[in-house]
Design an enzyme around this catalytic site. Structure first.
Site, PDB file in Angstrom:
ATOM      1  CG  HIS A   1      -8.330 -10.219   3.452  1.00 38.83           C
ATOM      2  ND1 HIS A   1      -8.207  -9.828   2.148  1.00 38.83           N
ATOM      3  CD2 HIS A   1      -7.891  -9.206   4.197  1.00 38.83           C
ATOM      4  CE1 HIS A   1      -7.694  -8.619   2.124  1.00 38.83           C
ATOM      5  NE2 HIS A   1      -7.500  -8.217   3.345  1.00 38.83           N
TER       6      HIS A   1
ATOM      7  CE  LYS B   1     -11.483  -7.361   1.520  1.00 39.45           C
ATOM      8  NZ  LYS B   1     -11.337  -7.620   2.907  1.00 39.45           N
TER       9      LYS B   1
ATOM     10  CG  ASP C   1     -33.476 -12.199  -2.019  1.00 33.38           C
ATOM     11  OD1 ASP C   1     -33.435 -12.249  -0.772  1.00 33.38           O
ATOM     12  OD2 ASP C   1     -34.117 -11.338  -2.648  1.00 33.38           O
TER      13      ASP C   1
ATOM     14  CG  HIS D   1      -8.231  -1.938  -0.904  1.00 31.09           C
ATOM     15  ND1 HIS D   1      -9.415  -2.509  -0.559  1.00 31.09           N
ATOM     16  CD2 HIS D   1      -7.299  -2.615  -0.251  1.00 31.09           C
ATOM     17  CE1 HIS D   1      -9.191  -3.490   0.275  1.00 31.09           C
ATOM     18  NE2 HIS D   1      -7.926  -3.572   0.476  1.00 31.09           N
TER      19      HIS D   1
HETATM   20  C1  LIG Z   1      -6.030   1.349  -7.829  1.00 33.95           C
HETATM   21  O1  LIG Z   1      -5.745   0.325  -8.665  1.00 33.95           O
HETATM   22  C2  LIG Z   1      -6.495   0.388  -9.826  1.00 33.95           C
HETATM   23  C3  LIG Z   1      -6.209  -0.796 -10.571  1.00 33.95           C
HETATM   24  O2  LIG Z   1      -5.585  -0.492 -11.729  1.00 33.95           O
HETATM   25  C4  LIG Z   1      -6.081   1.577 -10.555  1.00 33.95           C
HETATM   26  O3  LIG Z   1      -6.839   1.601 -11.712  1.00 33.95           O
HETATM   27  C5  LIG Z   1      -6.409   2.743  -9.756  1.00 33.95           C
HETATM   28  O4  LIG Z   1      -5.990   3.862 -10.403  1.00 33.95           O
HETATM   29  C6  LIG Z   1      -5.775   2.671  -8.425  1.00 33.95           C
HETATM   30  N1  LIG Z   1      -6.375   3.667  -7.623  1.00 33.95           N
HETATM   31  C7  LIG Z   1      -5.804   4.163  -6.580  1.00 33.95           C
HETATM   32  C8  LIG Z   1      -6.573   5.140  -5.837  1.00 33.95           C
HETATM   33  O5  LIG Z   1      -4.674   3.865  -6.246  1.00 33.95           O
HETATM   34  C1  LIG Z   2      -1.940  -5.186   1.943  1.00 30.88           C
HETATM   35  O1  LIG Z   2      -0.852  -4.420   2.242  1.00 30.88           O
HETATM   36  C2  LIG Z   2      -1.145  -3.230   2.864  1.00 30.88           C
HETATM   37  C3  LIG Z   2       0.120  -2.484   3.074  1.00 30.88           C
HETATM   38  O2  LIG Z   2       1.039  -3.290   3.708  1.00 30.88           O
HETATM   39  C4  LIG Z   2      -1.856  -3.478   4.163  1.00 30.88           C
HETATM   40  O3  LIG Z   2      -2.225  -2.243   4.745  1.00 30.88           O
HETATM   41  C5  LIG Z   2      -3.058  -4.291   3.881  1.00 30.88           C
HETATM   42  O4  LIG Z   2      -3.693  -4.590   5.067  1.00 30.88           O
HETATM   43  C6  LIG Z   2      -2.631  -5.535   3.206  1.00 30.88           C
HETATM   44  N1  LIG Z   2      -3.672  -6.455   2.975  1.00 30.88           N
HETATM   45  C7  LIG Z   2      -4.582  -6.378   2.079  1.00 30.88           C
HETATM   46  C8  LIG Z   2      -5.352  -7.587   1.920  1.00 30.88           C
HETATM   47  O5  LIG Z   2      -4.797  -5.405   1.417  1.00 30.88           O
END
Ligand SMILES: *[C@@H]1O[C@H](CO)[C@@H](O)[C@H](O)[C@H]1NC(C)=O
Ligand SMILES: *[C@@H]1O[C@H](CO)[C@@H](O)[C@H](O)[C@H]1NC(C)=O
Ligand SMILES: *[C@@H]1O[C@H](CO)[C@@H](O)[C@H](O)[C@H]1NC(C)=O
Ligand SMILES: *[C@@H]1O[C@H](CO)[C@@H](O)[C@H](O)[C@H]1NC(C)=O
Ligand SMILES: *[C@@H]1O[C@H](CO)[C@@H](O)[C@H](O)[C@H]1NC(C)=O
Ligand SMILES: *[C@@H]1O[C@H](CO)[C@@H](O)[C@H](O)[C@H]1NC(C)=O
Ligand SMILES: *[C@@H]1O[C@H](CO)[C@@H](O)[C@H](O)[C@H]1NC(C)=O
Ligand SMILES: *[C@@H]1O[C@H](CO)[C@@H](O)[C@H](O)[C@H]1NC(C)=O
Ligand SMILES: *[C@@H]1O[C@H](CO)[C@@H](O)[C@H](O)[C@H]1NC(C)=O
Ligand SMILES: *[C@@H]1O[C@H](CO)[C@@H](O)[C@H](O)[C@H]1NC(C)=O
Length: 501
Positions: free
Chosen positions: A209, A211, A216, A423
């Site tokens: 998982h 990323k 270089d 995310h």
């Molecule tokens: C995702 O999480 C970040 C972390 O705080 C937050 O700032 C942001 O508003 C969230 N964005 C979305 C698209 O959910």
């Molecule tokens: C986190 O949870 C969401 C919603 O269950 C899932 O789609 C996603 O694959 C999960 N994993 C990560 C690492 O975000």
């Protein structure tokens, strides 16, 4: 038919050692509170498509459950530094903000991930190492025709051109993976890239998982964005790029190398990783780095325990340490928060992080803010745990626990599957920032390969707390927390773009 795939570790038995380690994870550390900064983690999202490929071949279990991985014992000595290697690094926060979210577009704090990736690839002269979960940089990879896939397609072209420029491109991906119809890795292989796929489904009943990129052997990128065009335009992502930081880059490369070695057919996790995979850079002995002129400390943490050679701090330990050392506040943004297992039968309660947060709020009066994400595919059972955590909130007793839910409006992007989500996964305290790759539930720490970067200003530096990099992450959090997209638990019912209501 588009179906969401959870990053589901297959199988059901998991080593319990992690839980123990979680408790022991922060041994007798009598530290002064280190002015801290960031754990930056890569993470991901199961933005995806297709597949639902049935159970992944399940198999032998992972290495030695009781093994002494991820401990923080005496590390070996790191070789000397290369010439020109003065640890004077530059830190850049990078973000993707979903299209049509004007609040943040008008106040971007980080640089755009797409632009930064492009720059890193143009800068590359010798090698690019990419650790990835799945690939879908083109609209065609996921059967979507949408102009917002263009940035991803440009990145793929740049990657494809590396071998012709004599820049070696090494990519490690996951089995199981997502976006099974994707052509990206085949395209890169034809262009001369070396590609390996690590079967973590077989090895740890998890997925790869992580990323991150190492360019270089000097520059690194690490963050929540997958190699997915939606991570550039449709999903909220956060990460870090650190330029001119070869010691940190070499340490991250060691993590890459653990994946690389497990990417050969029939590979097994060694009971004990060879000495050259060990690190002397960890939570006990972070690397001294000069970040944009501020003296700071950094280390990389990893999961699962079986993929931590000697000296490598486990990511859960790093995260808990950040919570335990906080004195003034803990602000967390995660996609998903469950004090349980998610994919095992029978499910098990796993309050390791939850307890750390409650203890910080109750025992030390440290205010907690938790921002989770909700989209149309979110599992609504998460909300019981959030309400439970929030029930501790008692301002009269100086116990502050606030929870909000971030909802990315779908608007006219309903044609993009699994796009409109938050995310990001990170934590910022007055001393530490954690940007992660994992949802906060047990499986992600016990089975899934992830990596995190912890940065903090040196405690001895009086300017430490005002370190620009930490303040930047804090501003990003504050911006999101106070935006119209962050909804309190009370106001959730009936929200159209959140399944949890
Ligand atoms: C995702 O999480 C970040 C972390 O705080 C937050 O700032 C942001 O508003 C969230 N964005 C979305 C698209 O959910
Ligand atoms: C986190 O949870 C969401 C919603 O269950 C899932 O789609 C996603 O694959 C999960 N994993 C990560 C690492 O975000
Ligand atoms: C380290 O290297 C950078 C770039 O080469 C230079 O700007 C900086 O002054 C050096 N720092 C020290 C302490 O030598
Ligand atoms: C994608 O959509 C555009 C216009 O929306 C159209 O011109 C183009 O032909 C479509 N491409 C494919 C491959 O369907
Ligand atoms: C790549 O390396 C080969 C062999 O070292 C050399 O012949 C070629 O000119 C190089 N190509 C470029 C674009 O630098
Ligand atoms: C890295 O350091 C070199 C000098 O050693 C400098 O020319 C370059 O601009 C630095 N790169 C970045 C992105 O800071
Ligand atoms: C460790 O040494 C072995 C044998 O020389 C080599 O194959 C492997 O790539 C090395 N790994 C690292 C992380 O240096
Ligand atoms: C509440 O807790 C904070 C953080 O520990 C502390 O600074 C403050 O003095 C406390 N206030 C009261 C009224 O106890
Ligand atoms: C979505 O709406 C925005 C403006 O709100 C517009 O610029 C964009 O073209 C629309 N996209 C689609 C796919 O309709
Ligand atoms: C550090 O320096 C780089 C390059 O000058 C700059 O882009 C970045 O914004 C700086 N980071 C912080 C946190 O100030």
């Amino acid at each position: 038919m588009v179906k969401q795939i959870f990053e589901k570790p297959v199988g059901s038995e998991q080593p319990r050692s992690l839980e123990l380690r979680g408790k022991q994870g922060s041994p007798t550390r009598t530290l002064q509170i280190v002015a801290g900064f960031a754990i930056i983690w890569a993470v991901a999202m199961a933005l995806t498509m297709a597949l639902r490929s049935g159970p992944v071949p399940s198999a032998p279990t992972l290495g030695p459950p009781g093994g002494d991985h991820c401990h923080q014992g005496e590390p070996p000595d790191e070789g000397g530094e290369s010439p020109g290697d003065n640890n004077s690094c530059s830190f850049v926060l990078v973000e993707s903000l979903p299209l049509d979210m004007p609040y943040a577009a008008s106040s971007p704090e980080g640089q755009p991930i797409a632009q930064t990736w492009g720059r890193l690839l143009e800068m590359a002269r010798e090698s690019v190492h990419v650790a990835s979960y799945y690939w879908s940089l083109t609209g065609a990879d996921v059967g979507v025709n949408d102009s917002s896939s263009q940035l991803g397609e440009e990145i793929l072209k740049k990657l494809e051109s590396l071998p012709a420029r004599n820049v070696s491109l090494l990519v490690v991906g996951s089995i199981p993976t997502l976006a099974l119809a994707s052509e990206d890795l085949r395209v890169l292989e034809r262009a001369g890239a070396q590609v390996r796929r690590v079967n973590l489904g077989r090895l740890t009943q998890g997925v790869l998982h992580s990323k991150f990129w190492v360019v270089d052997m000097r520059h690194i990128y690490l963050g929540s964005a997958n190699m997915d065009w939606r991570s550039l335009t449709q999903v909220k992502e956060l990460g870090a790029v650190i330029y001119n930081c070869s010691r940190l880059a070499r340490d991250l490369w060691k993590i890459f190398q653990t994946y690389w070695d497990l990417g050969t057919p029939g590979a097994a996790i060694p009971p004990s990783w060879p000495q050259n995979y060990s690190t002397s850079i960890n939570s006990h002995r972070p690397l001294d780095v000069d970040f944009n002129g501020t003296a700071a400390e950094a280390f990389l943490a990893a999961s699962p325990p079986a993929l931590c050679p000697q000296g490598r701090t486990h990511d859960l330990a790093a995260l808990l340490q950040g919570i335990r050392e906080a004195q003034e506040f803990v602000h967390i943004s995660v996609m998903e928060y469950f004090p349980t297992t998610r994919f095992q039968q029978p499910p098990r309660y796993w309050p390791v992080i939850d307890n750390a947060l409650r203890a910080a709020a109750f025992n030390r009066n440290v205010p907690i803010r938790l921002l989770v994400s909700c989209g149309v595919d979110t599992d609504p059972s998460m909300f019981a745990y959030l309400r439970s955590l929030r029930a501790l909130h008692h301002p009269e007793a100086n116990v502050t626990v606030e929870v909000k839910v971030f909802i990315v409006p779908i608007k006219n992007h309903s044609n993009v599957p699994f796009g409109r989500l938050n995310h990001s996964k990170y934590m910022v305290t007055e001393t530490v920032v954690y940007i992660g790759t994992s949802n906060w539930s047990e499986d992600y720490f016990s089975n899934t390969a992830g990596v995190g970067l912890v940065l903090r200003p040196k405690a001895s530096d009086p300017q430490g707390r005002r370190w620009a990099a930490r303040q930047l992450v804090q501003r990003v959090f504050d911006r999101d927390w106070s935006s119209d997209y962050a909804v309190s638990l009370e106001d959730l019912p009936g929200h159209p773009d959140c399944a949890c209501t």
